[in-house]
Design an enzyme around this catalytic site. Structure first.
Site, PDB file in Angstrom:
ATOM      1  N   GLU A 276      56.804 -18.537 -25.317  1.00  0.00           N
ATOM      2  CA  GLU A 276      56.246 -18.767 -23.980  1.00  0.00           C
ATOM      3  C   GLU A 276      57.215 -19.511 -23.070  1.00  0.00           C
ATOM      4  O   GLU A 276      57.365 -19.179 -21.900  1.00  0.00           O
ATOM      5  CB  GLU A 276      54.942 -19.575 -24.085  1.00  0.00           C
ATOM      6  CG  GLU A 276      53.790 -18.745 -24.600  1.00  0.00           C
ATOM      7  CD  GLU A 276      52.541 -19.574 -24.851  1.00  0.00           C
ATOM      8  OE1 GLU A 276      52.600 -20.817 -24.770  1.00  0.00           O
ATOM      9  OE2 GLU A 276      51.483 -18.966 -25.142  1.00  0.00           O
TER      10      GLU A 276
ATOM     11  N   HIS B  68      67.462 -14.477 -29.784  1.00  0.00           N
ATOM     12  CA  HIS B  68      67.264 -15.143 -31.078  1.00  0.00           C
ATOM     13  C   HIS B  68      66.451 -16.414 -30.854  1.00  0.00           C
ATOM     14  O   HIS B  68      66.771 -17.195 -29.949  1.00  0.00           O
ATOM     15  CB  HIS B  68      68.614 -15.461 -31.730  1.00  0.00           C
ATOM     16  CG  HIS B  68      68.463 -16.077 -33.073  1.00  0.00           C
ATOM     17  ND1 HIS B  68      68.136 -15.338 -34.188  1.00  0.00           N
ATOM     18  CD2 HIS B  68      68.526 -17.366 -33.481  1.00  0.00           C
ATOM     19  CE1 HIS B  68      68.013 -16.148 -35.231  1.00  0.00           C
ATOM     20  NE2 HIS B  68      68.245 -17.383 -34.821  1.00  0.00           N
TER      21      HIS B  68
ATOM     22  N   ASN C  48      58.368  -9.524 -26.265  1.00  0.00           N
ATOM     23  CA  ASN C  48      59.572  -9.627 -25.419  1.00  0.00           C
ATOM     24  C   ASN C  48      59.763  -8.363 -24.582  1.00  0.00           C
ATOM     25  O   ASN C  48      60.186  -8.443 -23.429  1.00  0.00           O
ATOM     26  CB  ASN C  48      60.804  -9.904 -26.277  1.00  0.00           C
ATOM     27  CG  ASN C  48      60.930 -11.374 -26.627  1.00  0.00           C
ATOM     28  OD1 ASN C  48      61.251 -12.198 -25.770  1.00  0.00           O
ATOM     29  ND2 ASN C  48      60.644 -11.713 -27.874  1.00  0.00           N
TER      30      ASN C  48
HETATM   31  C1  GRF Z   1      60.954 -12.948 -31.344  1.00  0.00           C
HETATM   32  O1  GRF Z   1      60.760 -14.259 -31.782  1.00  0.00           O
HETATM   33  C2  GRF Z   1      62.420 -12.657 -31.197  1.00  0.00           C
HETATM   34  O2  GRF Z   1      63.176 -13.743 -30.771  1.00  0.00           O
HETATM   35  C3  GRF Z   1      62.754 -12.340 -32.601  1.00  0.00           C
HETATM   36  O3  GRF Z   1      61.672 -11.622 -33.117  1.00  0.00           O
HETATM   37  C4  GRF Z   1      60.513 -11.945 -32.386  1.00  0.00           C
HETATM   38  C5  GRF Z   1      59.988 -10.666 -31.808  1.00  0.00           C
HETATM   39  O4  GRF Z   1      58.782 -10.771 -31.180  1.00  0.00           O
HETATM   40  N1  GRF Z   1      64.082 -11.982 -32.854  1.00  0.00           N
HETATM   41  P1  GRF Z   1      58.242  -9.595 -30.264  1.00  0.00           P
HETATM   42  O5  GRF Z   1      58.266  -8.306 -31.064  1.00  0.00           O
HETATM   43  O6  GRF Z   1      59.072  -9.500 -29.033  1.00  0.00           O
HETATM   44  O7  GRF Z   1      56.822  -9.997 -29.954  1.00  0.00           O
END
Ligand code: GRF
Length: 196
Positions: free
Chosen positions: A173, A105, A17
């Site tokens: 995605e 989330h 993210n």
């Molecule tokens: C994502 O699914 C986010 O929604 C959640 O934890 C995950 C983190 O993934 N709260 P990243 O570290 O951004 O790859």
């Protein structure tokens, strides 16, 4: 008009993210904000490497809110983005930064959220309940875990044979990587205009 809104991204894991935010900013899709700091909750997480590669200042703060506040203040942070950040923030902290913290989330809140619902657990719960649609939510952060005002949501189909990992990836995605940069711009713009 005031300068761009100064953003800190807080991370605990792989940082996909965070990467979506960095790429989006590079493409000019966050014209009102600038990621100036990445804070990891522990050493060695890949998200910090992503920050390094992108040339963004980064540091680690492990369960020490006073230190976190100090770092955020030193960098004049105006917007905090929780991007897979696993530490729950205290009510004092969320009040201090009221309307200035957003979180992503990986479900459609109010389903499969709240304390203990993070990472793959969210997708395991969605699959074992048998929902046909899940998705992601970006919301403001207050003292209730996953309880602040919803800013954006996007639904994603659950498919036959999904495992938690497959569903997690599809939601990232199709929803998370799009929603979070969009919300970052939305709130950055609001802050900039309010103080402009
Ligand atoms: C994502 O699914 C986010 O929604 C959640 O934890 C995950 C983190 O993934 N709260 P990243 O570290 O951004 O790859």
């Amino acid at each position: 008009m005031k300068d761009k809104t100064r953003i800190a991204v807080l991370v605990s894991g792989g940082g996909t993210n965070l990467q979506a935010l960095i790429d989006s900013e590079k493409r000019g899709e966050i014209p009102d904000g600038e990621i100036v700091l990445v804070v990891g909750s522990r050493e060695g997480i890949y998200a910090l490497e992503r920050a390094e590669k992108a040339g963004i200042e980064h540091t680690v703060v492990h369960k020490d809110e006073e230190k976190l506040i100090k770092v955020l203040e030193e960098h004049h942070i105006e917007l905090i983005i929780l991007a897979g950040y696993l530490t729950i923030l205290s009510a004092d902290f969320t009040k201090r930064y009221a309307n200035r913290i957003i979180n992503i989330h990986p479900s459609l809140i109010p389903s499969f959220c709240g304390k203990g619902m993070y990472g793959l657990k969210v997708h395991e719960a969605a699959l074992s309940y048998g929902v046909k649609v899940s998705g992601a939510t970006v919301h403001l952060v207050n003292e209730i875990p996953d309880g602040g005002r919803i800013l954006l949501q996007k639904a994603v189909e659950v498919q036959d044979g999904d495992t938690p990992e497959i569903l997690q990836r599809r939601i990232m995605e199709q929803a998370e990587w799009k929603l979070l940069p969009k919300a970052a711009e939305m709130i950055s713009k609001e802050i900039r205009e309010a103080e402009g």
